[in-house]
Write a protein that holds these residues in place. Structure first.
Motif, PDB file in Angstrom:
ATOM      1  N   ALA A 150       0.948  -1.313  -0.134  1.00 33.79           N
ATOM      2  CA  ALA A 150       0.042   0.083   0.156  1.00 33.79           C
ATOM      3  C   ALA A 150       0.893   1.272   0.036  1.00 33.79           C
ATOM      4  O   ALA A 150       0.377   2.322  -0.055  1.00 33.79           O
ATOM      5  N   GLY A 151       2.213   1.079  -0.205  1.00 30.96           N
ATOM      6  CA  GLY A 151       2.988   2.226   0.066  1.00 30.96           C
ATOM      7  C   GLY A 151       3.327   2.884   1.190  1.00 30.96           C
ATOM      8  O   GLY A 151       3.965   4.057   1.475  1.00 30.96           O
ATOM      9  N   GLU A 152       3.044   2.114   2.379  1.00 33.20           N
ATOM     10  CA  GLU A 152       3.380   2.564   3.697  1.00 33.20           C
ATOM     11  C   GLU A 152       4.492   1.958   4.353  1.00 33.20           C
ATOM     12  O   GLU A 152       4.853   0.830   3.984  1.00 33.20           O
ATOM     13  N   VAL A 153       5.087   2.937   5.265  1.00 35.64           N
ATOM     14  CA  VAL A 153       6.300   2.372   5.913  1.00 35.64           C
ATOM     15  C   VAL A 153       5.984   1.500   6.880  1.00 35.64           C
ATOM     16  O   VAL A 153       4.938   1.265   7.640  1.00 35.64           O
ATOM     17  N   MET A 154       6.714   0.156   6.979  1.00 37.39           N
ATOM     18  CA  MET A 154       6.496  -0.985   8.071  1.00 37.39           C
ATOM     19  C   MET A 154       7.595  -1.028   8.851  1.00 37.39           C
ATOM     20  O   MET A 154       8.954  -0.847   8.102  1.00 37.39           O
ATOM     21  N   THR A 155       7.514  -1.263  10.172  1.00 33.76           N
ATOM     22  CA  THR A 155       8.640  -1.776  10.985  1.00 33.76           C
ATOM     23  C   THR A 155       9.183  -3.099  10.547  1.00 33.76           C
ATOM     24  O   THR A 155       8.088  -3.979  10.071  1.00 33.76           O
ATOM     25  N   PRO A 156      10.393  -3.545  10.620  1.00 38.48           N
ATOM     26  CA  PRO A 156      10.658  -4.876  10.593  1.00 38.48           C
ATOM     27  C   PRO A 156       9.815  -5.801  11.419  1.00 38.48           C
ATOM     28  O   PRO A 156       9.565  -7.009  10.953  1.00 38.48           O
ATOM     29  N   ALA A 157       9.508  -5.515  12.832  1.00 42.78           N
ATOM     30  CA  ALA A 157       8.610  -6.276  13.557  1.00 42.78           C
ATOM     31  C   ALA A 157       7.265  -6.575  12.665  1.00 42.78           C
ATOM     32  O   ALA A 157       6.666  -7.657  12.787  1.00 42.78           O
ATOM     33  N   GLN A 158       6.689  -5.539  12.247  1.00 40.89           N
ATOM     34  CA  GLN A 158       5.492  -5.801  11.813  1.00 40.89           C
ATOM     35  C   GLN A 158       5.565  -6.681  10.380  1.00 40.89           C
ATOM     36  O   GLN A 158       4.708  -7.278  10.170  1.00 40.89           O
ATOM     37  N   ALA A 159       6.807  -6.499   9.542  1.00 40.09           N
ATOM     38  CA  ALA A 159       6.753  -7.063   8.499  1.00 40.09           C
ATOM     39  C   ALA A 159       7.072  -8.458   8.590  1.00 40.09           C
ATOM     40  O   ALA A 159       6.615  -9.606   7.937  1.00 40.09           O
TER      41      ALA A 159
END
Length: 271
Positions: A150-159
């Motif tokens: 969706a073009g949003e920044v994700m944290t490594p934990a979220q990913a």
């Protein structure tokens, strides 16, 4: 009076002594004629000093390579750079066309891949399980910037969590949840990719690929493979060959620039 065979041989060898003495007098390494049909004997080991350097210096650090070269710099020395293998070989006693030397004193630079770059190459293009992909993101979290579909920044934990909890449904779809202890799967009916907009899509991996080079950013494209009995994750490094070419050019410039004030000459190629 007749002479036997050994006496004749001795006379013949003695006749050659002046010529042999003239030949060995011009050698750089001290030698002597000794009995046993005038065998040439190397006397260097009995001398207080060697006749020349016989050293082969090897390092993975450009700074040490340059420092060592500076110590023995001379206008007959040559450095041969091989950007493809990220290595350089330096010969101090090459000599010249009229007086070629023995090439016994050399130095070699072989850059080593960093741990981060080795980890990147190990997963590039591989088909990873959900757990393997999640572990990679967690292990190298400090090097990553992640963007979702969706073009949003994700944290490594979220990913990492999204990949571990990934659900894909297609015809006979699989709901696969993977954690450190195993996985469980159940068949579903609909055809869709569930929560696909929340999955990581692009990953920027920043690292120093080789000791002595600058930091490089590698962009990875994440894809979900659904052709097997459980989801697989593929991480493709975008334009990896182009990145390798850039690193090779950086290495070449590094070595050439490192010797810009030296007497020795640099060449691109191998011998």
């Amino acid at each position: 009076m007749s002479l036997d065979k050994s006496a004749i041989q001795l006379i013949q060898e003695s006749a050659n002594i002046p010529s042999l003495l003239a030949q060995i007098s011009a050698t750089k390494v001290p030698v002597a004629l000794v009995p046993d049909s005038f065998r040439v004997q190397d006397l260097e080991k009995y001398m207080p000093f060697r006749a020349s350097y016989r050293l082969n210096f090897n390092t993975a650090l450009p700074s040490d390579f340059f420092d060592y070269a500076q110590e023995y710099d001379n206008d007959n020395a040559k450095c041969f750079i091989d950007p493809e293998s990220m290595s350089a070989s330096l010969i101090f006693d090459l000599g010249n066309e009229d007086q070629p030397e023995h090439q016994n004193h050399t130095a070699n630079l072989n850059l080593k891949r960093t741990e981060a770059y080795r980890a990147l190459l190990s997963i590039a293009g591989a088909k990873l399980s959900q757990k393997e992909a999640g572990d990679f993101i967690e292990d190298w979290a400090d090097h990553l910037n992640i963007t979702s579909t969706a073009g949003e920044v994700m944290t490594p934990a979220q990913a990492s969590k999204k990949l571990r909890d990934l659900t894909i449904e297609a015809a006979r779809s699989i709901n696969s949840k993977v954690d450190d202890f195993g996985y469980q799967a159940s068949a579903l009916d609909s055809v869709e990719a569930k929560n696909s907009d929340a999955l990581p899509s692009f990953i920027d991996f920043k690292c120093i690929p080789y000791q002595g080079l600058g930091e490089t950013t590698f962009q990875l494209r994440l894809s979900i493979l659904t052709g097997s009995d459980k989801p697989l994750v593929s991480l493709r490094v975008i334009k990896l060959e182009s990145k390798k070419e850039d690193m090779a050019n950086e290495f070449k410039a590094l070595v050439v620039d490192g010797f810009k004030d030296n007497l020795l000459q640099t060449f691109i190629g191998t011998i």
